[in-house]
Design a protein around this motif. Structure first.
Motif, mmCIF file in Angstrom:
data_model
loop_
_atom_site.group_PDB
_atom_site.id
_atom_site.type_symbol
_atom_site.label_atom_id
_atom_site.label_comp_id
_atom_site.label_asym_id
_atom_site.label_seq_id
_atom_site.Cartn_x
_atom_site.Cartn_y
_atom_site.Cartn_z
ATOM 1 N N VAL A 248 0.842 -1.204 0.000
ATOM 2 C CA VAL A 248 0.000 0.000 0.000
ATOM 3 C C VAL A 248 0.878 1.257 0.000
ATOM 4 O O VAL A 248 0.638 2.202 -0.745
ATOM 5 C CB VAL A 248 -0.954 0.002 1.215
ATOM 6 C CG1 VAL A 248 -1.685 1.325 1.319
ATOM 7 C CG2 VAL A 248 -1.948 -1.129 1.100
ATOM 8 N N ILE A 249 1.930 1.230 0.828
ATOM 9 C CA ILE A 249 2.785 2.417 0.903
ATOM 10 C C ILE A 249 3.483 2.647 -0.440
ATOM 11 O O ILE A 249 3.580 3.773 -0.916
ATOM 12 C CB ILE A 249 3.813 2.276 2.043
ATOM 13 C CG1 ILE A 249 3.100 2.373 3.397
ATOM 14 C CG2 ILE A 249 4.894 3.348 1.952
ATOM 15 C CD1 ILE A 249 3.962 2.022 4.582
ATOM 16 N N LEU A 250 3.932 1.562 -1.058
ATOM 17 C CA LEU A 250 4.671 1.717 -2.314
ATOM 18 C C LEU A 250 3.757 2.098 -3.474
ATOM 19 O O LEU A 250 4.203 2.750 -4.420
ATOM 20 C CB LEU A 250 5.416 0.427 -2.655
ATOM 21 C CG LEU A 250 6.597 0.093 -1.752
ATOM 22 C CD1 LEU A 250 7.310 -1.152 -2.240
ATOM 23 C CD2 LEU A 250 7.572 1.267 -1.713
ATOM 24 N N LEU A 251 2.486 1.668 -3.409
ATOM 25 C CA LEU A 251 1.600 1.952 -4.552
ATOM 26 C C LEU A 251 0.636 3.094 -4.271
ATOM 27 O O LEU A 251 0.599 4.075 -5.008
ATOM 28 C CB LEU A 251 0.807 0.698 -4.923
ATOM 29 C CG LEU A 251 1.624 -0.407 -5.579
ATOM 30 C CD1 LEU A 251 0.754 -1.616 -5.869
ATOM 31 C CD2 LEU A 251 2.251 0.097 -6.871
ATOM 32 N N ALA A 252 -0.141 2.974 -3.184
ATOM 33 C CA ALA A 252 -1.219 3.945 -2.969
ATOM 34 C C ALA A 252 -0.668 5.340 -2.710
ATOM 35 O O ALA A 252 -1.202 6.325 -3.214
ATOM 36 C CB ALA A 252 -2.103 3.500 -1.809
ATOM 37 N N VAL A 253 0.411 5.428 -1.941
ATOM 38 C CA VAL A 253 0.885 6.767 -1.580
ATOM 39 C C VAL A 253 1.422 7.513 -2.809
ATOM 40 O O VAL A 253 0.935 8.597 -3.126
ATOM 41 C CB VAL A 253 1.904 6.694 -0.422
ATOM 42 C CG1 VAL A 253 2.480 8.053 -0.147
ATOM 43 C CG2 VAL A 253 1.235 6.134 0.827
#
Ligand SMILES: Nc1ncnc2c1ncn2[C@@H]1O[C@H](COP(=O)(O)OP(=O)(O)O)[C@@H](O)[C@H]1O
Ligand SMILES: [Mg+2]
Lengths: 457, 271
Positions: A248-253
């Motif tokens: 999530v951190i690598l994609l969503a942010v």
């Protein structure tokens, strides 16, 4: 007002007195309204606090005892007559690596076939010489995972064979329930999980202090287990959730922040961007289970990614978190005073320079907070994970995000449904405490970073 | 607001204003905000190295017209500019001309001081850096100092160039913004009510600064204070409802207005 207008002229003092009386009357009314509203507000705040206090009190009072489990401090004799295995192989000079590995494997297989329960029974019986406890009862009071603990001890140090050493053994779930008084002592034998000798054994050793509570570190280091529930832990679920957070951190942010910047700073205002805006706002309101369905349909059926994998879970949670991050980032971009943009543009900065040199640095704390809160929200999400198979029972720590894995919120759901209610109810609350602890940690991090960055700006 | 005409102090340059070449020329400029027209066919010539003041009642389009000269109106959603504006004979709407280059040549100072939330040094150095005007620290240091000198701020901030620009007083902030505009080496400086957020003492300091800067720069200033226009400018343009009503020597506008509306405004009957 009319009263004042129609007052006879000349009596200015009268008029003033009347006006003051009128104001005073309206003042009383206003003050009463204000007091009423304040009391109402205070009441609501207190009610909210009370709910939170009840919730946390309930969770803590149920969950905390699960972090301490009853254990037996006993002497274990690694009887050579029971552990009939050859010497642990050592790599000879003429032996290839593959040959050595094969020899080692067969030795370990021999070790696995040893009847470790014999050692446990012997030490349980030796712990209370006065008590008559049959073999079956002796096995039933100790967690079945202890077998593997003993096996691993020997595998690590074959010199133990033939020796007697102190070992701390975890009581079984039933034994723990009995010791903690979570099973009524008035129930007839037929309805008790443990036989009478087993129960008596626990009682007498508790009185002696040999059976006592110890902090259950294995909740953090072990994976889930069906056969030895007392030693089941959250490690697998924790790592699974960690992988998902990383995805999530690598994609969503980055995707969320970049699209928010594009939409807010660069996109032309037209029908297409209006449509996108409406859609993003709607996406934020879509129930999370729908994202799970979407994930199953797209990532598993079309892209053939594996079931129950943290990668898929992370992708689904990314979809779910994106709108939150986009909306929060856009609103913090919108909060940047126009004068700052004007200053940059007026100096001849390009739009990109304006955004990257001036707007982003001042919005960074806001974007960061939004991201952390989005990630924290994703951490606790359960429903979409059920639809991509993450409710499967997985008893290992995933080495990669492509492997099957459990996840913290799903683990809570699974434990909550376990048949051994007496033992797993506190367990479930303990898992909730761990999850809430992580959430609070993430939120505190967001608050702390925000304060720090804003003080610097 | 009745204008105390006695405060007008005609300056030497006001008298020889016509002797200067025209730097900016506007022809039939119109501005629309969406369907609403804000500027109606305004034409004027602005002489170089002098101060030209725009006056008029609030909402008459002074700021809008000022923003045409550095195309800041481009940044406003739904704003359209028509007509021709040339600076030194170059059409500023020429597609071959980059708006970034235009804004380096035409600096702007805004109504509310808006220093970047960075150090004083970085506030000044930012413009020259993005335009590639300076190389190395020594060159940047020199440029920062000279811009602050010109803005009359050097003595006050020399020992705290690393302090945030937002920590200065309002008047100092506005002079910092002027220094920031100067640092990119503009030919024209646009000022939109630069003193409206300042106290009288800070205002006087900025006015003195404008007075000095006009030796080197072409300055166009919007002001709602007629006294200020009279004090600092050589030429004055009076706007009303988006139209240029009268444009001429400042002294003539204040002492001997040709238009009735101008007279009504400067004697305080409208506005
Ligand atoms: N960003 C904008 N969008 C729409 N209308 C605007 C905008 N800025 C100014 N206007 C309108 O244009 C007219 C002129 O405004 P402005 O140039 O700010 O006047 P002044 O600076 O003389 O007070 C006003 O009627 C104002 O309402
Ligand atoms: Mg204005």
């Amino acid at each position: 007002m009319t009263a004042i207008d129609t007052a006879p002229a000349g009596s200015a003092a009268d008029e003033n007195a009347r006006r003051r009386a009128q104001i005073r009357r309206s003042l009383t009314r206003r003050n009463r309204a204000e007091t009423r509203f304040r009391l109402l507000g205070l009441g609501s705040a207190l009610a909210a606090m009370a709910f939170v206090a009840v919730l946390f009190g309930n969770i803590l009072s149920h969950g905390l005892p699960a972090f301490w489990q009853y254990t037996l401090d006993a002497e274990v004799t690694f009887d050579a007559a029971v552990i009939r295995v050859p010497e642990r192989p050592v790599q000879g000079a003429d032996q290839s690596d593959a040959e050595f590995r094969a020899a080692m494997l067969s030795w370990q297989r021999r070790l696995a076939m040893v009847n470790w329960n014999r050692l446990i029974v012997a030490s349980v019986q030796a712990a209370a010489p006065g008590q008559q406890i049959d073999d079956r009862a002796a096995v039933s009071v100790i967690d079945s995972g202890v077998r593997f603990v003993l096996r691993d001890m020997v595998a690590d140090n074959p010199a133990l064979i033939g020796q007697t050493v102190p070992v701390r053994m975890l009581l079984s779930a039933d034994g723990d329930n009995w010791a903690k008084g979570r099973i009524s002592r008035d129930l007839p034998d037929a309805r008790q999980q443990l036989s009478r000798p087993a129960r008596d054994w626990i009682d007498s050793l508790m009185a002696q202090g040999t059976v006592h509570r110890a902090f259950a570190w294995h909740i953090f280091t072990n994976v889930d287990s069906r056969t030895s529930p007392a030693s089941a832990g959250l490690a697998g679920a924790f790592v699974g959730s960690l992988y998902m957070m990383i995805v999530v951190i690598l994609l969503a942010v980055p995707i969320g922040v970049a699209s928010a910047i594009y939409l807010e700073e660069f996109a032309p205002r037209n029908r297409a961007t209006d449509l996108i805006e409406v859609n993003i706002n709607n996406l934020a309101a879509v129930p999370s289970i729908v994202f799970g369905l979407l994930g199953a349909a797209v990532f598993i059926n079309i892209f053939h990614l594996p079931f129950s994998a943290p990668l898929v879970g992370g992708l689904v949670l990314t979809l779910m978190t994106l709108p939150t991050i986009i909306i929060a980032t856009r609103s913090s971009l919108r909060a940047v005073p126009p004068s700052l943009r004007q200053a940059a543009l007026g100096l001849g900065a390009s739009r990109t320079q304006m955004v990257f040199h001036h707007v982003l640095p001042v919005t960074f704390p806001g974007i960061l907070t939004a991201s952390i809160l989005g990630v924290a929200q994703a951490l606790g999400e359960t429903a979409p994970l059920l639809l991509i198979g993450m409710n499967a029972f997985v008893a290992n720590i995933p080495a990669t995000p492509m492997e099957q894995s459990a996840a913290l919120p799903v683990q809570i759901y699974l434990w909550q449904g376990n048949e051994n209610r007496n033992f797993f109810e506190p367990r479930t609350f303990a898992a909730i405490i761990v999850l809430l602890g992580l959430m609070i940690l993430l939120n505190a991090l967001a608050i702390w970073l925000r304060g720090r960055l804003e003080r610097k700006a | 607001m009745s204008a105390p005409l006695t405060t007008i102090r005609p300056t030497a340059s006001a008298l020889d204003g016509d002797a200067r070449a025209n730097r900016i020329s506007a022809r039939d400029v119109t501005v629309h905000y969406g369907p609403k027209q804000a500027i109606f066919d305004v034409s004027m010539e602005i002489p170089e190295r002098s101060v030209t003041a725009f006056i008029g009642p609030s909402g008459c389009g002074k700021s809008t017209f000022l923003r045409c000269f550095n195309r800041m109106n481009d940044t406003i959603e739904g704003c359209r500019v028509g007509g021709t504006i040339t600076i030194d004979g170059e059409d500023i709407h020429d597609p071959a001309l980059d708006v970034v280059e235009l804004r380096a040549r035409v600096g702007m100072v805004f109504q509310k001081p808006n220093p970047f939330p960075k150090s004083i040094y970085d506030n000044i150095a930012y413009g020259p850096r993005i335009h590639g005007l300076v190389r190395g620290k020594a060159e940047t240091d020199a440029l920062v100092e000279s811009a602050l000198q010109k803005a009359g701020l050097w003595k006050e901030v020399a020992d705290r160039l690393d302090a945030p620009g937002t920590g200065l007083s309002g008047g100092q902030q506005q002079r910092l913004c002027i220094a920031r505009a100067i640092a990119t080496g503009p030919e024209v400086i646009l000022m939109d009510e630069p003193c409206s957020a300042l106290d009288p003492i800070a205002t006087a300091v900025v006015e003195d600064l404008i007075h000095e800067l006009k030796e080197q720069y072409t300055i166009v200033i919007v002001t709602h204070s007629m006294q200020q226009a009279a004090r600092v400018s050589q030429k004055t343009a009076f706007f009303h409802l988006g139209k240029l009503i009268e444009y001429g020597e400042t002294e003539q506008i204040f002492v001997n207005p040709r238009e009735k509306q101008t007279e009504a405004y400067i004697t305080g009957r409208i506005g």
